[in-house]
Design a protein around this motif. Sequence first.
Motif, mmCIF file in Angstrom:
data_model
loop_
_atom_site.group_PDB
_atom_site.id
_atom_site.type_symbol
_atom_site.label_atom_id
_atom_site.label_comp_id
_atom_site.label_asym_id
_atom_site.label_seq_id
_atom_site.Cartn_x
_atom_site.Cartn_y
_atom_site.Cartn_z
ATOM 1 N N ASN A 14 -109.712 -52.327 36.426
ATOM 2 C CA ASN A 14 -109.069 -51.226 37.144
ATOM 3 C C ASN A 14 -108.896 -50.064 36.156
ATOM 4 O OD1 ASN A 14 -107.083 -49.448 38.103
ATOM 5 N ND2 ASN A 14 -106.137 -51.053 39.356
ATOM 6 N N ASP A 16 -107.209 -47.417 36.162
ATOM 7 C CA ASP A 16 -105.866 -46.868 35.954
ATOM 8 C C ASP A 16 -104.920 -47.873 35.317
ATOM 9 O OD1 ASP A 16 -106.593 -44.452 37.227
ATOM 10 O OD2 ASP A 16 -106.462 -45.513 39.151
ATOM 11 N N ARG A 17 -105.057 -49.150 35.742
ATOM 12 C CA ARG A 17 -104.187 -50.187 35.178
ATOM 13 C C ARG A 17 -105.011 -51.419 34.838
ATOM 14 N NH1 ARG A 17 -101.002 -52.038 38.890
ATOM 15 N NH2 ARG A 17 -101.584 -50.519 40.459
ATOM 16 N N PRO A 18 -105.735 -51.376 33.702
ATOM 17 C CA PRO A 18 -106.593 -52.515 33.356
ATOM 18 C C PRO A 18 -105.767 -53.773 33.116
ATOM 19 C CG PRO A 18 -106.452 -50.944 31.523
ATOM 20 C CD PRO A 18 -105.775 -50.309 32.686
ATOM 21 N N ALA A 19 -106.248 -54.913 33.621
ATOM 22 C CA ALA A 19 -105.511 -56.176 33.491
ATOM 23 C C ALA A 19 -105.446 -56.602 32.022
ATOM 24 C CB ALA A 19 -106.201 -57.265 34.314
ATOM 25 N N THR A 20 -104.273 -57.101 31.635
ATOM 26 C CA THR A 20 -104.059 -57.512 30.240
ATOM 27 C C THR A 20 -105.084 -58.555 29.805
ATOM 28 O OG1 THR A 20 -101.738 -57.190 30.733
ATOM 29 C CG2 THR A 20 -102.245 -58.262 28.646
ATOM 30 N N PRO A 133 -107.110 -44.781 30.279
ATOM 31 C CA PRO A 133 -106.262 -45.962 30.155
ATOM 32 C C PRO A 133 -107.004 -47.187 29.611
ATOM 33 C CG PRO A 133 -105.880 -44.892 32.273
ATOM 34 C CD PRO A 133 -107.048 -44.184 31.640
ATOM 35 N N ALA A 137 -106.014 -48.919 26.152
ATOM 36 C CA ALA A 137 -105.555 -50.313 26.211
ATOM 37 C C ALA A 137 -106.402 -51.204 25.307
ATOM 38 C CB ALA A 137 -105.601 -50.824 27.656
#
Length: 354
Positions: A14, A16-20, A133, A137
């Motif tokens: 994602n 915008d909010r890449p999974a950890t 992002p 990240a």
Amino acid sequence: MNTRNIATKYIKVNPDRPATRAMEKAARILKQGGLVAFPTETVYGLGADALNAQAVASIFEAKGRPLDNPVIVHVTDRMQVTSLAQQVSGPAGMLMDAFWPGPLTLILPVLSGVPREVTAGLPTVAVRMPDHPVALALIRAAGMPVAAPSANISGRPSPTTAGHVLQDLNGRIDAVLDGGPAGVGVESTVVDLTLPVPVILRPGGVTPEELRGIIGEVEIDPAAGAGSPGARPRSPGMKYVHYAPRAPLVLVEGRPEDVAAKIIELAEEQRSCGKRVGILSYQGGKDLSFAGEVVLAGNRKKPETVASELYSALRRFDELGVDLVLAEGLQDNGLGLAVMNRLRRAAGGRIVQA
Ligand code: TXA
Ligand code: MG
């Protein structure tokens, strides 16, 4: 590490909010000295641990990149810069405040300990904080500065999607993070701050006007702006033909009406010799589709839309299998300067004045 014939992992994230978990997996590859392609706001980069000489060397192998072309080191915070560069001058700090994270690379005096694979032996290092992002990240999860040139085979148009990365580097790198299309579409602006007056070595996502708005006087390296023949570039990367589709590209410059007329004339000439002609054009101009295979890259009145679509348009000509590409020149203002710099380099000297 062997960069040929390895199974390249494809990891969708994602933007915008890449999974950890995905980021940790990719970070582990970097920590082990591997190569991970990742999205930035400009183009996709091919990342390696910037402090691991062997890992950086494998970037050059995977890309077929000339060894004298240094790479940009990507950071997540300004503290990381102090482990790479000797000092951050007043103007450098002001530019970081104004444009980081963002498409601006600063050339600073290098600290010893940075591998010469990164700097190509120069006394300087290129650093930037990307505004994406996923890139941020990844660097954070890896806990290291990440060296990353554009993730293409050397000489080809830079990749603005994960698909472009795989076209060039599948089987040669450990993983690609797919975070969708890159936004700006052309690379970062490279500014040398080690000279008495800051010099733009490569025009890019931040315009000369924007830089001057923050630090006043800024010069443009003659080899970076107009691409004047014979000018010897200060940035090693600027001396190579780059960004080119497989077919030869001819750039036609001049007033828009004259450019269109010249392209029609050249296209007819080529077609009469049995050549398949591609035409790089933009919305908001004369329809040239009767003269050849037209690919439109953005709107000519909005250079930022052209920048964003330029490289995928150039790659499109490979799929169309044309024998020659005629490209319309644009105005040099705003992001138009970066676009024209890339087109002039893709033309490798084949420039016609209409
Ligand atoms: O937007 C970008 O800058 C992308 C993304 C991935 O961050 N990266 C990129 O890297 O375009 P690359 O390697 O394709 O281009 C780096 C440019 C080259 O023209 C290189 O010669 C120049 O930066 N460069 C790197 N280190 C330098 C140095 N110490 N002195 C002068 N030029 C340098
Ligand atoms: Mg590149």
